[in-house]
Design a protein around this motif. Structure first.
Motif, PDB file in Angstrom:
ATOM      1  N   ARG A 136       0.833  -1.202   0.000  1.00 42.09           N
ATOM      2  CA  ARG A 136       0.000   0.000   0.000  1.00 42.09           C
ATOM      3  C   ARG A 136       0.870   1.255   0.000  1.00 42.09           C
ATOM      4  NH1 ARG A 136      -1.376   3.380   3.854  1.00 42.09           N
ATOM      5  NH2 ARG A 136      -0.645   2.025   5.516  1.00 42.09           N
TER       6      ARG A 136
ATOM      7  N   THR B 111      -6.893   3.745   2.572  1.00 39.86           N
ATOM      8  CA  THR B 111      -6.269   2.828   3.527  1.00 39.86           C
ATOM      9  C   THR B 111      -7.114   1.586   3.764  1.00 39.86           C
ATOM     10  OG1 THR B 111      -5.531   4.832   4.670  1.00 39.86           O
ATOM     11  CG2 THR B 111      -5.143   2.738   5.781  1.00 39.86           C
TER      12      THR B 111
ATOM     13  N   TYR C 153      -7.504  -1.604   1.422  1.00 41.98           N
ATOM     14  CA  TYR C 153      -6.343  -2.496   1.369  1.00 41.98           C
ATOM     15  C   TYR C 153      -6.461  -3.565   2.453  1.00 41.98           C
ATOM     16  CZ  TYR C 153      -4.124   0.672  -1.919  1.00 41.98           C
ATOM     17  OH  TYR C 153      -3.840   1.415  -3.027  1.00 41.98           O
TER      18      TYR C 153
END
Lengths: 481, 481, 481, 481
Positions: free
Chosen positions: C375, D368, D371
């Motif tokens: 990420r 965020t 993921y």
């Protein structure tokens, strides 16, 4: 009657029977005793705000019963906007007092829960609880009282139901039903803000079945009623080691030794079928609103951390990434509460019910994110703020070495200002100012179970099956033997 | 001389000059005063272990100077295996005492750091510090003393160097060099375990340049030397609200008002070029070993949380996922310390230097994971363990309502046992037993900068360029004007 | 015989029978077919390293059987240092090839597992598997072959044991025992690096009971043995959309249609009691070493992300915090593998067994941290690297608009260099270069169960009880009925 | 004119000039070409929903301009409720198509942004852009067209402004102003859903100063206008390896080689002062609504993961904790979008502006949480779903070994159903179905800067200072020289 002033409120507390104890002693005056005065002061500031032109819209609204101006804490929430105003007031209250004013919020949420529950109960069972509640509420609004709320029972052996306990008092229960009211025995524990409350609103501690119908009980009672004994926890202390005097937390054990509750103050008395409703309606509102509390507490952590950093001589710019993480944590619990409020629906009684799924998701955040925010506050505040490992306020005034402490504690500001800032970080992150985010309003594990129940899993699986172009049936497997 | 017994150790503390204060008062006897006795008891148990057949290999080793058995805390670490034994002893010590025995670890790490630093300094500058250190160490081993270590200066205005401070005493410094020694002035702050220490090992607080050479000073001094005044922080309290009496933490401010240090106890005196080495060698060992401390503290959190859950009547099985997360956190800080130890290298002096990159990575974990472990302990322990919001030990013995507290606190076990378990969760997660994981041994931000410096970024970029088949040069861009 | 060169290795692959298929076609030459050539090239580079003065110590060691230099991948690991060298080699191999060289690691770990398991089995049951294994190994070392390993069976209905399956072939099993060997049927699935392997080392897929003893089978077999059919997955493609030609991953389904295994290559044949040992010994080494793999992959992600950022015209400084987080992730999996290696113990057979608890903790990190690293790589690389949403390599060469693509893809460097860098981020984070960190070597949930079993919970609870000063017994509660 | 049917929509695409290329070739028909047909199909299903009684309220509303029913994607958002309906529709669209229908959302958000921006511009500068926009919008509603939106410029050297670039075309700009319109040159890159769009709405790519006024340009243009050349990215493939045919993503590079824009379609032409407004108004709505998209994608991940688990023979109950974490992630991005919508305010133009702080907090979550959700989906789905390492759809039909694949892929369901489920996990977590959550609508770092700017830090510091009882001033320190 008019909205009370802070002084009238304090006076009302002084007029009450003494029944709160601390460290083995009876507290003579909750408005001045070190263990309770900060908490009372915090609650008083909300009364003060009622008369402040700039603040009164935050803390007051109009009674839908009388059309009179009332404290929001005594109102029935009837729309998304009012529920959003609830979240905002809670955030404001934390900013005002630095901590939880639990002698108001939980009572408010309880009365809203029972507003819905009594309505449904009356419709189904032909009882008259709803009108009793309205009657009491009208009067409570007129008296502008402060109301704590109490759900948690001692519970005893967690593997057994209330009626299976060796000691039947492990959960609060009805021991006698009379024409003019009921007698109850047992306890409610870890109840917030009792020292600052005029009355206590009691809810059943859980959803019960028929075998536990004596535990299906809800009522509201003056905090100083006969046969109620209260012992308060959390520490109070003079000196600036507890730097905040604008607010505080008390958390009490309440013992009911055969307490009489007059009929008109009883809102559930054996209707076990509605205990689930009482608890769930409480949860929906509580777990939405608490996002505002946690955000407000987080605001203070941000401020305290930066204050300490600056007192250490360091710029807030150095900590930008950490501060942004703190803002995100704060706005997330606040925002999820807003979302649960906005996505709610209107109940037949006229009350507003926030969205249960979003409220429970928020509860999990509320039990997690503040810990991260606290860690970051300690990270920013430096070693001095981390463990409170610094000289006490008594040491500052020592004739022998006080001058050394002042000399060496000084950095960008005086030693005392620096110590106060660091103590505020300590107080809001590991000290007496930390509200019970984890288990307050129920455990995060309970919230997770509700999320699971409300998830709509099978619909999602169906959509995936359609998208994957699967025509075959894919059932949930049988359990392995 | 033989390894001391716990009683001999305590007696040695009683023999010392009184110079520790608390809440404005002089402590008459550190072995019995509520603020210090738990800490002393924790340290004493390590002396007791020296004479326990099952434990002595954990806490003792053989002196490479004399071949005699000595405390590990007085040894020079000379191999990966000895550094690993260090990590294990620290984890053991936390399990034994419930908390930090800082009156031994930091001193040990300091003497190991200066063992290397004096060796290099002597070789480069022709000084004789290394032999002084060996001489003192031989004697310290023979006396089997407890040594605290001190690095952190008050620092004053963080935007200025020591010599630029308005008040030159903001960092400990040399005010006079004499033939027989030096005189120092200033302070060291937030020093752990001083009340339990016989001597204090002083290191420079940072890496300094030539302009700050008067601050480049290292020595070891009896804790009760003339002109040293000590004020201790952290709270002590009687009753079982602080449930653990097997150990405790004290953290002190030490004021040096023109203290004379005899020449043979001085290991650095102006050699600013070696301040960086002193600090870095400290960090490498400290940030490796602390992984064991944090794991040991985590072990106690696991035990305390499960103890409370069971006292509440709940099985550990319910919390399996959370416990696994706690184990992972514990083993990660422990394991990273082991890894840093194993990947170290031998210094010319014979001492072992743990791997700096892995040690600093561990420091970041040490500043993060225990917070998560604490949160989980509170999650498992339930509301009673979360905020310590329960009646005090005084309330348990109240003639008036003590019986009610005992009745309603009871669950799977007696109310007192349950309260003690919950207080242990509180004490290890937000209370006086929490060691300073965040900033102890330097801040995580400092560790991150070292990780960055040691990352080998350009090699990684080079490998990526080769793998991507890029022949063109891709340089770091110029800064925008 | 000497260590093979890269060319000799490739030639050995070309000499094998063709039995690998892709997209419905038989692959004629694994060293040149787009689907397999990168993988073969990655493995070849390890043979090349054997003859490189600077690299040979990383990839070779001395045979404890013959004293000759051998590939580490064919060695028995006999000490902590050799296990640490394992971790380091795996990190190196990822840096060298950009990805997994599974045609070597799994086979190696399998032979080490069976080295221990056969030793114990022979001692207990009087079999002669260990000497067979040594015989084969000596020869394998002499031939310097590449060996893939295979554990995972298709498994069919997960709620049933192998012998309960409707189709008995759902797990690889013995269908005939003959004097000169055995015949097996079934499949092994998702086997890494088969296209690059000379032989395949088979382990039982799980721990079995007596009823499944026909599934308790271990052997090693040439990859091209009669009646083995292989179908490979993962995509291969020409052009720089897959930018890395230094390495690749193949993952195959292996079908055994009555394959004969000569006796001297059989290492388990019905001894179900040792299936657990075979699996556990595999796990301990595999879950330690994989930390090095994941760290090496992480090194490439760091490099690829920074390369792309610079190609975009941005400095690595901008992303310092994110890069530090990536370094921490990488060093944590690497370090935990080192720790498991260092804390291992010597088995009676002479082999080294890494610490099981730390190895399993690492497995959980390995299943988690790389996702975070990916990420961050995408965060740093920018939109161009996130989803690979850019023109293909074919578009770059279009006569019609190729000039426009080159013009507008250009930033700090040429459009092609920038695209290659971005494609490398894509390939290492969501593309064909991602190794199976989550389930490779078993699922993280399985690792968690082992952590739980190895946690020593009751000791921790005992310590907490002692520290809390509780004398009362606090047992694990009985299950609720 | 009536709302289009799916078939009318597709026909409208077929009528357009061919100007989209892929892998070096011109696409003859976007409705049937493998690279674009899934995307078109996804968009078509939204047109289909317009005529479905149960769905039409989700996707249509009433035009405030004409009172006619229109697609929501062509509406001006005028209230919190409509903004909430936006979030809900986006979640619905992901559930319907499995992925992003970017050929509608971005255009919609662009027109809403320019609705506000043109209003303010006209009021301040006396221009007539707002009425032009209304005119065009009325017509667009009548034609019921699909509109993509485009902001991102190639940007070239990121250290320089548009006018400082070596090549002025690195950002789209005006090259000629004529009486009847303007001519623009440059490119827009990574534009989503272009193949499915009738028109493209262009916004300036950033906030510009006066020196870059030629880059301050906004307009809307048919996708097939003269001199526009389009190259699409992302891969398309026949067979069920890409299992979802209900939707898809295309992302294109658009090259403008002196394209003429008629005056009535130009909404900004040099008014650099309003570029910030154009971008900010876009961001506020986009970063709120995208929470619904990510939640919808998360719904599919949940479904796909459970489908695969069940196909593997495992019950969803086993994964309850992981599923709850996925629900929390989904509801958090959804909820924060709802919160930003609810806390917005009305602009003078009549449009609704979501809350900027909450919208940006959501952007960080959106970059965020998915993921984490993807990682969990792979965890639940098992090895087969993790890396797509299974035989291809071609292999299933092989005459030689297809039967083996079907035999061994079978578990609780047929091999093909299981492969499809696993491919859907792959497609939604690392494959072509992943929308660009990280950088789409701007990078999370940009969002963090806005959060910082909107944080109200000094108020928080002030509150902390008051609570800590500090009277002394504690200013932000001066920067170190």
């Amino acid at each position: 009657m008019a909205l009370k002033t802070a002084e009238e409120y304090k006076e009302s507390l002084r007029q009450m029977r003494l029944n709160i104890h601390k460290f083995g002693e009876l507290i003579e005056d909750v408005t001045s005793h070190p263990a309770t005065k900060n908490t009372v002061e915090g609650h008083a500031s909300l009364f003060r705000a009622q008369h402040d032109e700039k603040l009164k819209d935050i803390v007051t609204t109009t009674s839908h019963l009388t059309g009179e101006p009332i404290s929001r804490y005594l109102s029935v929430i009837r729309s998304a906007d009012e529920m959003i105003a609830n979240c905002r007031m809670k955030r404001f209250a934390f900013n005002l007092t630095g901590t939880c004013t639990g002698g108001r919020c939980v009572g408010w949420t309880s009365l809203n829960s029972m507003f819905i529950t009594t309505y449904d109960c009356d419709r189904e069972l032909g009882t008259d609880y709803h009108s009793r509640l309205l009657e009491w509420l009208r009067d409570a609004q007129a008296r502008d009282i402060s109301i704590a709320g109490a759900l948690t029972d001692p519970k005893g052996d967690r593997t057994k139901k209330p009626s299976q306990q060796e000691d039947p008092d492990m959960n609060l229960h009805i021991v006698e039903k009379r024409d003019d009211g009921i007698v109850v025995r047992g306890a409610k524990v870890m109840i917030c803000g009792v020292a600052a409350a005029n009355e206590i609103f009691i809810l059943p501690g859980s959803a019960y079945g028929e075998e536990d119908k004596d535990y299906a009980v809800s009522f509201v009672i003056p905090r100083d009623a006969e046969n109620i004994t209260i012992v308060d926890g959390r520490e109070g202390k003079e000196g600036f080691d507890i730097p905040n005097t604008c607010g505080g937390i008390t958390q009490a054990y309440l013992f009911f030794e055969d307490v009489f509750i007059p009929k008109e103050r009883v809102f559930m008395c054996g209707e076990y079928q509605f205990t689930r409703s009482a608890v769930f309606n409480f949860i929906a509102a509580y777990r939405s609103g608490i996002g505002g509390c946690v955000a407000g507490q987080g605001d203070i952590k941000v401020g305290a951390a930066v204050l300490t950093a600056r007192a250490n001589g360091l710029s807030a710019r150095v900590f930008r990434d950490k501060l942004i993480r703190m803002y995100i944590n704060n706005e997330t619990t606040f925002g999820m509460g807003i979302a649960a409020s906005a996505m709610g629906k209107k109940h037949a009684s006229g009350a507003w019910q926030p969205d249960m799924l979003l409220a429970n998701v928020n509860k999990v955040h509320v039990a997690t994110l503040p810990y991260d925010t606290s860690r970051l506050a300690q990270d920013i505040g430096g070693g001095i703020a981390e463990t409170g490992c610094m000289p006490s306020s008594e040491d500052f005034t020592s004739g022998k070495y006080g001058h050394l402490i002042k000399k060496y504690m000084k950095a960008a500001v005086s030693g005392e200002a620096r110590a106060r800032a660091a103590r505020l970080v300590e107080w809001t992150t590991i000290g007496a100012g930390v509200p019970g985010c984890m288990h307050g309003g129920g455990s995060p594990d309970g919230a997770k179970l509700m999320i699971n129940a409300l998830s709509g899993l099978e619909e999602k699986v169906g959509a995936a099956r359609r998208l994957a172009g699967i025509t075959e049936d894919i059932p949930e497997p049988q359990r392995k033997r």
